[in-house]
Motif scaffolding. Structure first.
Motif, PDB file in Angstrom:
ATOM      1  N   UNK A  65      -9.778  11.046  -9.424  1.00  0.00           N
ATOM      2  CA  UNK A  65     -10.697  10.991  -8.360  1.00  0.00           C
ATOM      3  C   UNK A  65     -11.979  11.922  -8.761  1.00  0.00           C
ATOM      4  N   UNK A  66     -13.023  11.504  -8.461  1.00  0.00           N
ATOM      5  CA  UNK A  66     -14.206  12.358  -8.734  1.00  0.00           C
ATOM      6  C   UNK A  66     -15.313  12.313  -7.545  1.00  0.00           C
ATOM      7  N   UNK A  67     -15.217  13.595  -6.777  1.00  0.00           N
ATOM      8  CA  UNK A  67     -14.748  14.813  -7.419  1.00  0.00           C
ATOM      9  C   UNK A  67     -13.485  15.046  -7.104  1.00  0.00           C
ATOM     10  N   UNK A  68     -12.846  16.066  -7.476  1.00  0.00           N
ATOM     11  CA  UNK A  68     -11.543  16.254  -7.053  1.00  0.00           C
ATOM     12  C   UNK A  68     -11.573  16.747  -5.736  1.00  0.00           C
ATOM     13  N   UNK A 117       0.873  -0.979  -0.039  1.00  0.00           N
ATOM     14  CA  UNK A 117       0.095   0.142  -0.091  1.00  0.00           C
ATOM     15  C   UNK A 117       0.714   1.541   0.030  1.00  0.00           C
ATOM     16  N   UNK A 118       0.347   2.362  -0.374  1.00  0.00           N
ATOM     17  CA  UNK A 118       1.199   3.608  -0.466  1.00  0.00           C
ATOM     18  C   UNK A 118       0.134   4.695  -0.289  1.00  0.00           C
ATOM     19  N   UNK A 119       0.728   5.763   0.257  1.00  0.00           N
ATOM     20  CA  UNK A 119      -0.313   6.889   0.270  1.00  0.00           C
ATOM     21  C   UNK A 119       0.330   8.042  -0.710  1.00  0.00           C
ATOM     22  N   UNK A 120      -0.603   8.861  -1.119  1.00  0.00           N
ATOM     23  CA  UNK A 120      -0.262  10.402  -1.794  1.00  0.00           C
ATOM     24  C   UNK A 120      -0.882  11.311  -1.103  1.00  0.00           C
ATOM     25  N   UNK A 121      -0.268  12.464  -1.119  1.00  0.00           N
ATOM     26  CA  UNK A 121      -0.849  13.653  -0.631  1.00  0.00           C
ATOM     27  C   UNK A 121      -1.783  14.312  -1.596  1.00  0.00           C
ATOM     28  N   UNK A 122      -3.006  14.656  -1.244  1.00  0.00           N
ATOM     29  CA  UNK A 122      -3.952  15.231  -2.303  1.00  0.00           C
ATOM     30  C   UNK A 122      -3.715  16.896  -2.383  1.00  0.00           C
ATOM     31  N   UNK A 123      -3.955  17.220  -3.490  1.00  0.00           N
ATOM     32  CA  UNK A 123      -3.999  18.587  -3.831  1.00  0.00           C
ATOM     33  C   UNK A 123      -5.143  19.355  -4.060  1.00  0.00           C
ATOM     34  N   UNK A 124      -5.656  20.475  -3.364  1.00  0.00           N
ATOM     35  CA  UNK A 124      -6.916  21.180  -3.578  1.00  0.00           C
ATOM     36  C   UNK A 124      -7.261  21.140  -5.041  1.00  0.00           C
ATOM     37  N   UNK A 125      -8.507  20.639  -5.654  1.00  0.00           N
ATOM     38  CA  UNK A 125      -9.128  20.819  -6.779  1.00  0.00           C
ATOM     39  C   UNK A 125      -8.263  20.327  -7.702  1.00  0.00           C
ATOM     40  N   UNK A 126      -7.482  19.172  -7.420  1.00  0.00           N
ATOM     41  CA  UNK A 126      -6.624  18.527  -8.562  1.00  0.00           C
ATOM     42  C   UNK A 126      -7.151  16.899  -8.490  1.00  0.00           C
ATOM     43  N   UNK A 127      -7.645  16.594  -9.481  1.00  0.00           N
ATOM     44  CA  UNK A 127      -8.150  15.347  -9.720  1.00  0.00           C
ATOM     45  C   UNK A 127      -7.189  13.939 -10.068  1.00  0.00           C
ATOM     46  N   UNK A 128      -6.502  14.393 -10.837  1.00  0.00           N
ATOM     47  CA  UNK A 128      -5.272  13.269 -11.492  1.00  0.00           C
ATOM     48  C   UNK A 128      -4.013  13.252 -10.572  1.00  0.00           C
ATOM     49  N   UNK A 129      -3.441  11.798 -10.155  1.00  0.00           N
ATOM     50  CA  UNK A 129      -2.293  11.628  -9.476  1.00  0.00           C
ATOM     51  C   UNK A 129      -1.453  10.493 -10.296  1.00  0.00           C
TER      52      UNK A 129
END
Length: 241
Positions: free
Chosen positions: A138-141, A62-74
């Motif tokens: 991600x939906x929604x961002x 497993x791994x985690x990613x830091x989310x970014x405001x209003x950014x959908x794709x990683x």
């Protein structure tokens, strides 16, 4: 078998030494077959309740990613060991609770009557995810921490390939392959076949046959290793008009 044992057996089978089959050459062959063997096991256990994992890894895949405001794709290639496949995604709410996301796709979005840019276009707590090329969408961002935790707020469960050998590990000689022990000699018969084939040796067919036999034997075991899962047959309905 340790990597030192595997190399000793390979050179015994091929009647070579460290000059005729160098450390660099044998490492390439070993890792080639290590990846191939693990790939076959992953294929055999695809969809099973007991997923295969190389025992040399010290943490779950497993791994985690830091989310970014209003950014959908990683980027899915963010971890050191890029995933072969993804089988679960979760998002961390601002209340500290992990929430599972549902899988969607471009086809499903279009079938629902949406153009992709219009689907969950207002940022918020992600509910669904799509995998497109090497990106997870991600939906929604995610919003700016209003409903989700941005730092390490996305957790991805995945399958990975073998923890291949390094030259330093070969020098140490104690590491063992991360698949079932009774079939570690596959990593000698595979390289022996390649060496014999490259050098026009008559033993090539024998090594290939033994590799295939041992592989078939291992996969037969792998397919039955989950002894705590009971297969239940259910009747299929047939509708008559």
């Amino acid at each position: 078998m340790t990597i030192a044992d595997i190399e000793t057996l390979t050179r015994f089978l091929t009647r070579t030494n460290t000059t005729s089959l160098t450390a660099a050459q044998i490492l390439i062959l070993e890792n080639k077959y290590y990846e191939q063997i693990v790939g076959r096991i992953i294929t055999e256990t695809s969809g099973a309740d007991w997923q295969f994992g190389d025992r040399n890894y010290t943490a779950f895949p497993t791994f985690t990613l830091t989310l970014v405001n209003a950014t959908a794709a990683y980027d899915l290639n963010a971890p050191t060991t890029a995933p072969l496949t993804v089988y679960g995604v979760e998002v961390l709410t601002n209340g500290g609770i992990w929430y599972p996301l549902k899988r969607t796709s471009y086809r499903k979005i279009r079938e629902a009557g949406y153009a992709q840019p219009e689907y969950y276009k207002t940022a918020g707590q992600p509910l669904e995810y799509e995998i497109r090329d090497s990106q997870i969408v991600l939906y929604p961002a995610p919003d700016n921490g209003v409903t989700v935790t941005l730092t390490n707020g996305l957790r991805i469960y995945y399958l990975r390939t073998a923890d291949v050998f390094t030259s330093a590990q070969v020098t140490t000689g104690t590491k063992v392959p991360g698949f079932p022990i009774p079939w570690h000699d596959l990593m000698s018969y595979g390289p022996a076949y390649d060496y014999a084939l490259a050098n026009g040796l008559s033993t090539a067919n024998h090594f290939k046959a033994e590799y295939d036999r041992r592989m078939k034997e291992m996969l037969a075991f792998i397919s039955k290793r989950d002894q705590d899962t009971r297969t239940i047959m259910t009747p299929k309905r047939t509708q008559y008009i």
